[in-house]
Scaffold this motif. Sequence first.
Motif, PDB file in Angstrom:
ATOM      1  N   TRP A 146       1.120  -0.720   0.088  1.00 24.18           N
ATOM      2  CA  TRP A 146      -0.053  -0.047  -0.098  1.00 24.18           C
ATOM      3  C   TRP A 146       0.942   1.008   0.130  1.00 24.18           C
ATOM      4  O   TRP A 146       2.409   1.263   0.202  1.00 24.18           O
ATOM      5  CB  TRP A 146      -0.626   0.374   0.918  1.00 24.18           C
ATOM      6  CG  TRP A 146       0.044   0.647   2.374  1.00 24.18           C
ATOM      7  CD1 TRP A 146      -0.275   1.259   3.465  1.00 24.18           C
ATOM      8  CD2 TRP A 146       0.246  -0.864   3.655  1.00 24.18           C
ATOM      9  NE1 TRP A 146       0.331   1.086   4.524  1.00 24.18           N
ATOM     10  CE2 TRP A 146       0.987   0.042   4.649  1.00 24.18           C
ATOM     11  CE3 TRP A 146       0.383  -1.619   3.568  1.00 24.18           C
ATOM     12  CZ2 TRP A 146       1.309  -0.520   5.004  1.00 24.18           C
ATOM     13  CZ3 TRP A 146       1.067  -2.657   4.651  1.00 24.18           C
ATOM     14  CH2 TRP A 146       1.461  -2.163   5.476  1.00 24.18           C
ATOM     15  N   ALA A 147      -0.103   1.920  -0.545  1.00 20.31           N
ATOM     16  CA  ALA A 147       1.294   3.792  -0.363  1.00 20.31           C
ATOM     17  C   ALA A 147       0.470   4.860   1.164  1.00 20.31           C
ATOM     18  O   ALA A 147      -0.490   4.067   1.595  1.00 20.31           O
ATOM     19  CB  ALA A 147       0.790   4.501  -2.352  1.00 20.31           C
ATOM     20  N   ASP A 148       1.424   4.875   1.539  1.00 18.22           N
ATOM     21  CA  ASP A 148       0.587   6.381   2.489  1.00 18.22           C
ATOM     22  C   ASP A 148       0.571   7.607   2.099  1.00 18.22           C
ATOM     23  O   ASP A 148       0.346   7.816   0.679  1.00 18.22           O
ATOM     24  CB  ASP A 148       1.843   6.456   3.967  1.00 18.22           C
ATOM     25  CG  ASP A 148       3.657   7.158   3.251  1.00 18.22           C
ATOM     26  OD1 ASP A 148       2.763   7.831   2.354  1.00 18.22           O
ATOM     27  OD2 ASP A 148       4.597   6.457   3.772  1.00 18.22           O
ATOM     28  N   ASP A 149       0.036   8.490   3.176  1.00 24.98           N
ATOM     29  CA  ASP A 149      -0.732   9.504   2.561  1.00 24.98           C
ATOM     30  C   ASP A 149       0.299  10.613   2.053  1.00 24.98           C
ATOM     31  O   ASP A 149       0.604  11.115   1.880  1.00 24.98           O
ATOM     32  CB  ASP A 149      -1.306  10.878   3.539  1.00 24.98           C
ATOM     33  CG  ASP A 149      -2.270   9.542   4.162  1.00 24.98           C
ATOM     34  OD1 ASP A 149      -2.566   8.742   2.883  1.00 24.98           O
ATOM     35  OD2 ASP A 149      -3.068   9.484   5.154  1.00 24.98           O
ATOM     36  N   ARG A 208       7.443  15.929  -3.324  1.00 24.66           N
ATOM     37  CA  ARG A 208       6.610  15.038  -2.646  1.00 24.66           C
ATOM     38  C   ARG A 208       6.899  13.636  -2.603  1.00 24.66           C
ATOM     39  O   ARG A 208       7.925  13.357  -3.837  1.00 24.66           O
ATOM     40  CB  ARG A 208       5.403  15.268  -4.014  1.00 24.66           C
ATOM     41  CG  ARG A 208       4.811  15.969  -4.180  1.00 24.66           C
ATOM     42  CD  ARG A 208       3.886  17.013  -2.756  1.00 24.66           C
ATOM     43  NE  ARG A 208       2.756  17.823  -3.513  1.00 24.66           N
ATOM     44  CZ  ARG A 208       3.474  19.480  -3.161  1.00 24.66           C
ATOM     45  NH1 ARG A 208       4.415  19.435  -2.827  1.00 24.66           N
ATOM     46  NH2 ARG A 208       2.869  20.063  -3.185  1.00 24.66           N
ATOM     47  N   VAL A 209       6.284  13.150  -1.513  1.00 22.73           N
ATOM     48  CA  VAL A 209       7.667  11.690  -1.106  1.00 22.73           C
ATOM     49  C   VAL A 209       6.320  10.713  -0.401  1.00 22.73           C
ATOM     50  O   VAL A 209       5.560  10.928  -0.018  1.00 22.73           O
ATOM     51  CB  VAL A 209       8.448  12.197  -0.386  1.00 22.73           C
ATOM     52  CG1 VAL A 209       9.304  10.644   0.152  1.00 22.73           C
ATOM     53  CG2 VAL A 209      10.197  12.572  -0.143  1.00 22.73           C
ATOM     54  N   VAL A 210       6.516  10.130  -1.167  1.00 25.69           N
ATOM     55  CA  VAL A 210       5.273   9.015  -0.928  1.00 25.69           C
ATOM     56  C   VAL A 210       5.664   7.610  -0.348  1.00 25.69           C
ATOM     57  O   VAL A 210       6.304   7.275  -1.392  1.00 25.69           O
ATOM     58  CB  VAL A 210       4.038   8.830  -1.518  1.00 25.69           C
ATOM     59  CG1 VAL A 210       3.308   7.796  -1.490  1.00 25.69           C
ATOM     60  CG2 VAL A 210       2.892  10.328  -2.068  1.00 25.69           C
ATOM     61  N   GLY A 211       5.892   6.958   1.312  1.00 25.45           N
ATOM     62  CA  GLY A 211       5.942   5.429   0.698  1.00 25.45           C
ATOM     63  C   GLY A 211       5.018   4.377  -0.274  1.00 25.45           C
ATOM     64  O   GLY A 211       4.015   4.517   0.761  1.00 25.45           O
ATOM     65  N   LEU A 212       5.642   3.437   0.269  1.00 28.71           N
ATOM     66  CA  LEU A 212       5.074   2.473  -0.690  1.00 28.71           C
ATOM     67  C   LEU A 212       6.227   1.502   0.410  1.00 28.71           C
ATOM     68  O   LEU A 212       7.474   0.926   1.007  1.00 28.71           O
ATOM     69  CB  LEU A 212       6.049   1.800  -2.387  1.00 28.71           C
ATOM     70  CG  LEU A 212       5.337   2.947  -3.513  1.00 28.71           C
ATOM     71  CD1 LEU A 212       5.937   2.172  -4.682  1.00 28.71           C
ATOM     72  CD2 LEU A 212       3.584   2.583  -3.342  1.00 28.71           C
TER      73      LEU A 212
END
Length: 308
Positions: free
Chosen positions: A176-179, A187-191
């Motif tokens: 899943w991806a976080d907010d 922009r940085v989105v964690g997987l």
Amino acid sequence: MRRPHPPLLAAAVVLLLATACGTERADPSGGVGAAGPTPRAAVTDPPVDGVRITSVTIPSASPTPSASPGLVHADPLPGDSGVFAAYQVTNDGGEAMTYTVLFDFTTDTGAVMADKKVTVAAVQPGRSTSGTVHLGVLAPGASPVTRVKVAEVTKVPADEAPAETGACPSSGVRLWADDGDAAMGLRVVGLHLENCGKRDYALDGYPELSLLDDDREPVQGIRILHGGAAIASGTGFDDPPGPFVLKPGESALSGLVWRNTTLAGTAVNVPYVRVLAKPGAAPVTVTPGLDLGTTGKLGVGAWKRAGR
């Protein structure tokens, strides 16, 4: 104000959640009175990508919006705003879909006081699913909420939906991806990947990404670069790839890194990203909302053990 008799309030709420064939309206004395049968009216018209609000419950103490179809007045429980909406999700497509819906709770003038995100899993083709979304406790100093609207809808094939909680997928891993996080246009989105199965899970390298548009068709012209440093330093996703094995219960982390700078040209937004944790893995489609501006670049970090 005199509180409505509990059986009458319960009847109003049951009627709201069951069919919405009639409309409950506040009577002049402030209690809840049942109106006669009226045509079913949607609060949001037309539906937003298959999602519509069928009715809204507003506490009696809140200001009464004029001519709001599907409106019910009721006293809230202690410590709760008492504001909630009933909604319906209809899948007109040909495959089961999982919907993520963002609801805005607004004032009568449209100012957003709060929003809530709801996931509706595995709506079958040609079927509808109903539910309710509650505002809960309104922030101190916020203006009274009088309306609820569907702000955004994303939907992915049910067998590609992210699974942060619940039963372990047949693949044995959750992804899943976080907010995400944002600072100065970065922009940085964690997987996130968790081995929820019973066997070891080997990783080595980078997630494989496919960028998809609103119709989940491939987005052209975007370069996918390895490592967060390809976009900016200090993102936490600069380490080179290396092999490692996740034992059951262990987790790994990667990340998507981009800038939303807009200069000359047409800005590109990518609502969907299909992710393969490694070659041959089951695809998972996440919705990080990549607003890539005109940069034409997206960085992806190598898998690493979570917490490192």
